[in-house]
Design a protein around this motif. Structure first.
Motif: not given
Length: 292
Positions: A40, A44, A205
């Motif tokens: 993550l 991201a 997200w």
């Protein structure tokens, strides 16, 4: 880990459980949560970078670049995620090995031999003699690229809409002050668009968090892999035999993802409030009314 764990068959109750939960495989299970968090943390910003490039390309006045941006967002968003996650790592792996084969292998030998893709050992990635962590890192690198390409396309669509939501009057005012198109984009458009983009990026997200179990399909030993391996029933030939406990392992994963979602919602809500302060948006207007 504990001294009394030398003979698991002689243990009972809490001692047996403490030894069972501290085996090497369980330590790998615990570290796999870090693998998800690392994915993550890397994916991201990389996906946001891809999305930013795709959004700018879609707004470009140069037609081929604009077509490329729109094709990227439309094509990736139109393909089921699971197919793309399976295709990208294989395609990238073969591309890298093909390029290396043009340097290290005999170029007269085709790499496509029927349905097989074959290159010489020098072109293999990673090399067969490489350490295990090199193989794991290479697989993780391909997974990050696959996630970044897919979610970058969704981010590009969100950012493109956010850029179009910035009032045209603000851009025209900047142009009237003599700013170039590049200056208008850098000083006005990009700073103003974030208040419009945050809600969509927040939802993206959350989707990215839910998509991390797909690491299991890419052959990476993530939390789903270990939950399945450790939770399945073990016979007496194992050091710690037990019945099918997958329900409890997956329940632990459920709690982990719920905690991630709960934390993300609060952090993103604070970011949204901060970016909306003073902006001519519905959120900014609501904050002004609440302050008065």
């Amino acid at each position: 880990m504990f001294e009394y764990c030398a003979d698991p068959k002689s243990l009972e109750g809490l001692r047996w459980l403490s030894c069972y939960l501290t085996t090497g495989t369980h330590l790998s299970f615990y570290s796999s949560f870090g693998t998800v968090l690392l994915l993550l943390a890397i994916t991201a910003p990389v996906a946001l970078l891809f999305g930013f490039g795709g959004a700018l390309a879609s707004r470009s006045g140069f037609a081929p670049l604009r077509w490329f941006g729109k094709t990227y967002t439309s094509m990736v968003r139109g393909i089921p995620d699971i197919i793309f996650f399976m295709f990208v790592p294989i395609a990238l792996d073969q591309l890298f090995e093909y390029l290396r084969s043009r340097v290290y292998c005999d170029t007269s030998v085709p790499v496509r031999q029927g349905n097989d893709f074959l290159v010489c050992s020098e072109a293999k990635l990673p090399r067969s003699g490489s350490a295990e962590w090199v193989h794991d890192s290479y697989g993780f690198f391909l997974a990050v690229l696959a996630f970044a390409i897919v979610f970058g396309a969704f981010a590009a669509n969100v950012l493109y809409g956010a850029m179009n939501s910035v009032p045209r009057a603000q851009l025209e005012t900047a142009e009237a002050y003599g700013m170039s198109q590049r200056q208008v984009t850098r000083r006005v458009l990009i700073p103003q668009m974030w208040s419009y983009a945050v809600p969509g990026l927040s939802n993206l997200w959350m989707v990215l968090i839910k998509a991390t179990p797909l690491l299991f399909l890419l052959g990476i030993e993530d939390i789903v892999y270990w939950a399945r391996e450790l939770g399945s029933s073990k016979t007496q030939q194992y050091a710690y035999p037990h019945p099918d406990w997958r329900l409890y392992y997956f329940l632990g994963i459920l709690v982990f993802y719920l905690f991630m979602t709960w934390t993300s919602e609060r952090v993103l809500a604070r970011v949204n409030r901060r970016l909306s302060l003073g902006q001519a948006t519905m959120a900014g207007e609501a904050m002004r009314k609440a302050a008065t």
